[in-house]
Design an enzyme around this catalytic site. Structure first.
Site, mmCIF file in Angstrom:
data_model
loop_
_atom_site.group_PDB
_atom_site.id
_atom_site.type_symbol
_atom_site.label_atom_id
_atom_site.label_comp_id
_atom_site.label_asym_id
_atom_site.label_seq_id
_atom_site.Cartn_x
_atom_site.Cartn_y
_atom_site.Cartn_z
ATOM 1 N N TYR A 205 2.708 -11.600 -27.393
ATOM 2 C CA TYR A 205 2.012 -10.576 -28.169
ATOM 3 C C TYR A 205 2.808 -9.287 -28.379
ATOM 4 C CZ TYR A 205 0.823 -9.111 -23.363
ATOM 5 O OH TYR A 205 0.877 -8.753 -22.033
ATOM 6 N N HIS B 135 1.267 -8.201 -18.107
ATOM 7 C CA HIS B 135 0.005 -7.735 -17.508
ATOM 8 C C HIS B 135 -0.026 -8.048 -16.019
ATOM 9 C CE1 HIS B 135 -4.236 -6.833 -17.082
ATOM 10 N NE2 HIS B 135 -4.462 -8.051 -16.640
ATOM 11 N N ARG C 215 3.510 -0.138 -20.451
ATOM 12 C CA ARG C 215 3.631 -1.116 -19.369
ATOM 13 C C ARG C 215 4.857 -1.978 -19.644
ATOM 14 N NH1 ARG C 215 -0.443 -5.212 -20.387
ATOM 15 N NH2 ARG C 215 1.290 -6.487 -21.086
#
Length: 376
Positions: A277, A268, A264
């Site tokens: 992260y 998100h 990805r």
């Protein structure tokens, strides 16, 4: 005793194109399973829809920043997983998408405006599930796995050779519904294909903190489900593996679990800060594995694609984006009483009473707000 080896995935993800677009020979097991390079015409169609889908995705992301969408989960980087499996479906098949699969819905022929209806907050689902054979985009993780398994079983009971494709993320494999869906499909030999788009993160949780399995594909073996893993950024391999999975399910072989290893590229959603992260170096490393560039390079080198066709498809993508911008910039018409539509096939007395109460309040409010006549 059944041959467990037939259920096991290939030891390495199936790959037909290297990241630089050169052709590679699949492994011995992959070759035995018939994963051959798809025909040029099919690959050209996959490439075209990836270009269109990528532009749609970028436009939807921009519309979110402009306040036209409440939220948008980008699927940039997962383009091959969003396009190739959809183009391999037959008209009689069913699709069960997640909230991240908007690009897949556009590839499936659903109006982009209708695709974004849910994310805009206008309605629960902007398209007709029965007419499109596409379930509403699922936000709760993995619940669509059970729906897909049940629908696939229902198709068989009705004498259809249709299948159900369930798109799912790696985080959803940690949910109970995922395992229930696989188990049900296996027991009843339902023609369901579960495609796990392993993009390495469940929001901020890395794969290493979700499972100790050597690959998510191995999760199907315990349920007696034939499993496979594929390079999810290799459009040719994804198309070849999904075609074989559909044929296996359609011919009465039972369900199939496919894990596509992808990434990805965006956060998100627009509400997420991915820098908390993951590192920029990690993202940059995956940029070099772009599925569109990989397939385009191969098609150009093979003489199946030229600059004129590339520009033509890019122009088509811009037209799609411009049309979407124009329609999304129009204010939506809100009908308050539609809140009570499609709750039950036959409205309950309580629902009828509540609807009437809201109708009266709207009518009274409108009467109160009417301008009074000027007095002398």
């Amino acid at each position: 005793m059944s041959d467990i080896s037939a259920l096991l995935p290939c030891p390495e993800p199936v790959q037909l194109l290297a990241p630089d677009g050169t052709r590679v020979e699949p492994g011995e097991l992959a070759t035995a399973r018939g994963y051959a390079m798809p025909e040029p015409e099919a690959l050209l169609e996959v490439w075209r829809h990836m270009v269109l889908g990528r532009r749609f995705d970028a436009q939807a992301t921009a519309l979110t920043k402009q306040g036209r969408l409440a939220v948008y989960p980008s699927s940039r980087g997962q383009d091959a997983c969003q396009v190739a499996p959809i183009l391999a479906l037959a008209e009689r098949d069913w699709l069960f998408p997640t909230y991240r699969d908007s690009m897949a819905l556009v590839t499936h022929g659903i109006d982009p405006m209708q695709v974004l209806t849910l994310l805009r907050g206008d309605w629960h689902c902007g398209y007709d599930p029965q007419a499109t054979r596409t379930a509403p985009q699922c936000t709760p993780l993995a619940t669509q796995a059970v729906h897909a398994a049940g629908t696939a079983h229902g198709l068989t009971r009705r004498g259809s050779d249709g299948i159900a494709l369930c798109l799912i993320g790696d985080g959803a494999t940690s949910e109970g519904d995922f395992h229930e869906g696989l188990n049900f499909a296996a027991v009843f030999e339902a023609p369901a294909v579960f495609l796990v788009q392993n993009n390495k993160y469940a929001i901020s949780v890395p794969l290493a903190k979700q499972t100790k399995a050597p690959a998510l594909a191995y999760k199907g073996v315990g349920y007696g489900v034939r499993s496979e893993q594929v390079d999810g950024n290799d459009p040719a391999a994804v198309l070849a593996v999904m075609r074989a999975a559909y044929q296996h399910a359609r011919s009465g072989g039972g369900p199939v679990l496919v894990e596509a290893h992808t990434y990805r590229m965006e956060a998100h959603t627009n509400a997420d800060d991915a820098t908390r992260y993951r590192t920029a170096d990690e993202v940059d490393g995956w940029t070099g594995q772009d599925p569109i560039v990989r397939l385009q390079t191969y098609l150009v080198e093979q003489g199946h694609l030229d600059e004129a066709r590339i520009e033509q498809v890019r122009a088509e993508a811009e037209e799609l984006a411009a049309d979407l911008r124009t329609r999304m910039n129009a204010e939506s018409v809100v009908e308050p009483l539609s809140l009570f539509d499609h709750v039950y096939a036959e409205p309950t007395p309580q629902l009828v009473e509540q609807r009437e109460m809201v109708r009266r309040e709207i009518s009274e409010s409108a009467h109160t707000l009417e301008p009074t006549e000027a007095r002398p």
